[in-house]
Design an enzyme around this catalytic site. Structure first.
Site, PDB file in Angstrom:
ATOM      1  N   LYS A  49       0.921  -1.127   0.052  1.00  0.00           N
ATOM      2  CA  LYS A  49      -0.083  -0.057  -0.060  1.00  0.00           C
ATOM      3  C   LYS A  49       0.820   1.373  -0.010  1.00  0.00           C
ATOM      4  CE  LYS A  49      -3.439   2.843   0.447  1.00  0.00           C
ATOM      5  NZ  LYS A  49      -4.049   3.305  -0.249  1.00  0.00           N
ATOM      6  N   ASN A 129       4.026   6.675  -6.182  1.00  0.00           N
ATOM      7  CA  ASN A 129       2.806   6.960  -6.715  1.00  0.00           C
ATOM      8  C   ASN A 129       2.497   8.434  -7.085  1.00  0.00           C
ATOM      9  OD1 ASN A 129       0.094   7.066  -6.929  1.00  0.00           O
ATOM     10  ND2 ASN A 129      -0.583   6.255  -5.060  1.00  0.00           N
ATOM     11  N   CYS A 132      -2.342   9.694  -6.730  1.00  0.00           N
ATOM     12  CA  CYS A 132      -3.351   9.726  -5.899  1.00  0.00           C
ATOM     13  C   CYS A 132      -4.516  10.476  -6.086  1.00  0.00           C
ATOM     14  CB  CYS A 132      -2.743   9.403  -4.505  1.00  0.00           C
ATOM     15  SG  CYS A 132      -4.185   9.265  -3.357  1.00  0.00           S
ATOM     16  N   GLY A 224     -11.669  -1.018 -11.969  1.00  0.00           N
ATOM     17  CA  GLY A 224     -12.318  -2.157 -12.441  1.00  0.00           C
ATOM     18  C   GLY A 224     -12.433  -1.829 -13.814  1.00  0.00           C
ATOM     19  N   GLY A 274      -6.367  -5.050  -9.299  1.00  0.00           N
ATOM     20  CA  GLY A 274      -6.786  -4.029  -8.095  1.00  0.00           C
ATOM     21  C   GLY A 274      -8.233  -4.571  -7.714  1.00  0.00           C
TER      22      GLY A 274
HETATM   23  O1  RRO Z   1      -5.727   5.554  -0.713  1.00  0.00           O
HETATM   24  C1  RRO Z   1      -6.366   6.075  -1.670  1.00  0.00           C
HETATM   25  O2  RRO Z   1      -7.278   6.921  -1.670  1.00  0.00           O
HETATM   26  C2  RRO Z   1      -5.741   5.832  -3.097  1.00  0.00           C
HETATM   27  C3  RRO Z   1      -4.810   6.186  -3.795  1.00  0.00           C
HETATM   28 BR1  RRO Z   1      -3.305   6.496  -2.386  1.00  0.00          BR
HETATM   29  C4  RRO Z   1      -4.257   5.719  -4.897  1.00  0.00           C
HETATM   30  O3  RRO Z   1      -3.107   5.704  -5.406  1.00  0.00           O
HETATM   31  N1  RRO Z   1      -5.365   5.424  -5.709  1.00  0.00           N
HETATM   32  C5  RRO Z   1      -6.654   5.270  -5.320  1.00  0.00           C
HETATM   33  O4  RRO Z   1      -7.617   4.916  -6.162  1.00  0.00           O
HETATM   34  N2  RRO Z   1      -6.896   5.385  -3.965  1.00  0.00           N
END
Ligand code: RRO
Length: 314
Positions: A49, A129, A132, A224, A274
């Site tokens: 994560k 990342n 986000c 998805g 995912g």
């Molecule tokens: O934790 C999130 O809300 C999140 C992250 Br860090 C991300 O890179 N992609 C996402 O769909 N949710």
């Protein structure tokens, strides 16, 4: 008849991965138990994560919803903090490759995390990342700010010497693909993962006449099946524009072995799962491997290199 052995292993710039199918960051890879389960599974690698310097609880619930066509989330980066993940990596007892995903809340925080990771020994690569979509603190997706990314990478590679890949948001314009590829091509980028969820979707419950997730007035990242055509297009565009020695990891809407095949055909070297991993759990990896191998058998292909990137166009 002698059956040829079918090899679905892959190689990400020297990181050998026995199956090209792994989890996507964010899905069942936050806690010690989840990481252990992934380590013992047939996921080819383990992606953690995305983490920050300090642990975070994330956004208010409900923050995840799924339907037949996909998922929406606004998790808000819940994670146990970089020290937990570095410590897990130090003491893990497995040869399986680990990709440590990081997502600082600011450029400065990214530098701090990367400085810590730079002196740690037991991870194969960082997946930085840049995409986000759900932070309440900063409503900006770094991957859409080309000049910030450019400056950031320029400074970063002055001191950062370990393998580093980047996870990108979806792009939609040819000009943007070329611009991002031009920036990435200047640096020793280990791999590119595309795509993160499509930002700022909304899903509605008509009984309650309401949004389905709490944070950000119901807006969240879409994952998805619904996003697969966009994700495939991102893989294809980057396969065209990136240096040939930068492998691509495809992510978005993979539900079957056929989907995995499509990603490899577009040029991906590996894929991440995912939404479907969250729906199905650890057995998803064995099922996808089996389905992919059946397709390769029927086509008489013995490895991914027989068809990787070889998408026919008119
Ligand atoms: O934790 C999130 O809300 C999140 C992250 Br860090 C991300 O890179 N992609 C996402 O769909 N949710």
């Amino acid at each position: 008849m002698i059956m040829k052995k079918i090899d679905i292993s892959t190689n990400i710039n020297g990181i050998k991965i026995s199956s090209c199918i792994m989890n996507a960051s964010g899905i069942l890879c936050c806690t010690e138990k989840e990481l252990y389960n992934l380590m013992m599974s047939s996921s080819g690698a383990v992606v953690t994560k995305s983490c920050t310097i300090k642990p975070r609880k994330g956004n208010l619930k409900p923050r995840y919803f799924e339907w037949k066509g996909g998922s929406i989330n606004s998790m808000g980066l819940p994670n146990l903090g970089i020290d937990f993940y570095l410590n897990f990596l130090e003491k893990k007892n497995s040869k399986k490759p680990f990709l440590l995903s990081i997502s600082g809340l600011s450029i400065e925080e990214n530098y701090l995390i990367l400085r810590k990771a730079n002196i740690s020994s037991n991870m194969n690569a960082i997946e930085l990342n840049l995409s986000c979509p759900n932070l309440l603190e900063k409503d900006k997706i770094l991957g859409y700010d080309f000049s910030k990314i450019s400056d950031f990478l320029e400074n970063l590679f002055q001191f950062y010497k370990k393998p580093l890949g980047v996870k990108l948001p979806p792009y939609f314009e040819d000009f943007h693909f070329r611009k991002m590829a031009f920036i990435l091509n200047k640096y020793p980028i280990y791999f590119v993962t595309c795509i993160n969820s499509l930002p700022n979707g909304i899903c509605i419950d008509i009984n309650k006449e309401s949004v389905v997730i709490h944070p950000k007035k119901g807006f969240g990242g879409i994952g998805g099946l619904s996003i697969k055509p966009f994700a495939l297009a991102n893989v294809r565009k980057f396969y065209t524009y990136l240096r040939k020695d930068i492998p691509i990891i495809g992510c978005g809407g993979i539900c079957t072995g056929k989907d995995v095949f499509e990603y490899i055909l577009c040029g991906a070297s590996a894929v991440q799962i995912g939404t479907q991993f969250l729906k199905e759990g650890i057995p998803v990896f064995d099922r996808l491997i089996k389905e992919l191998i059946t397709i390769l058998k029927n086509k008489n292909y013995s490895s991914l290199n027989s068809f990787k990137g070889k998408l026919n166009v008119f």
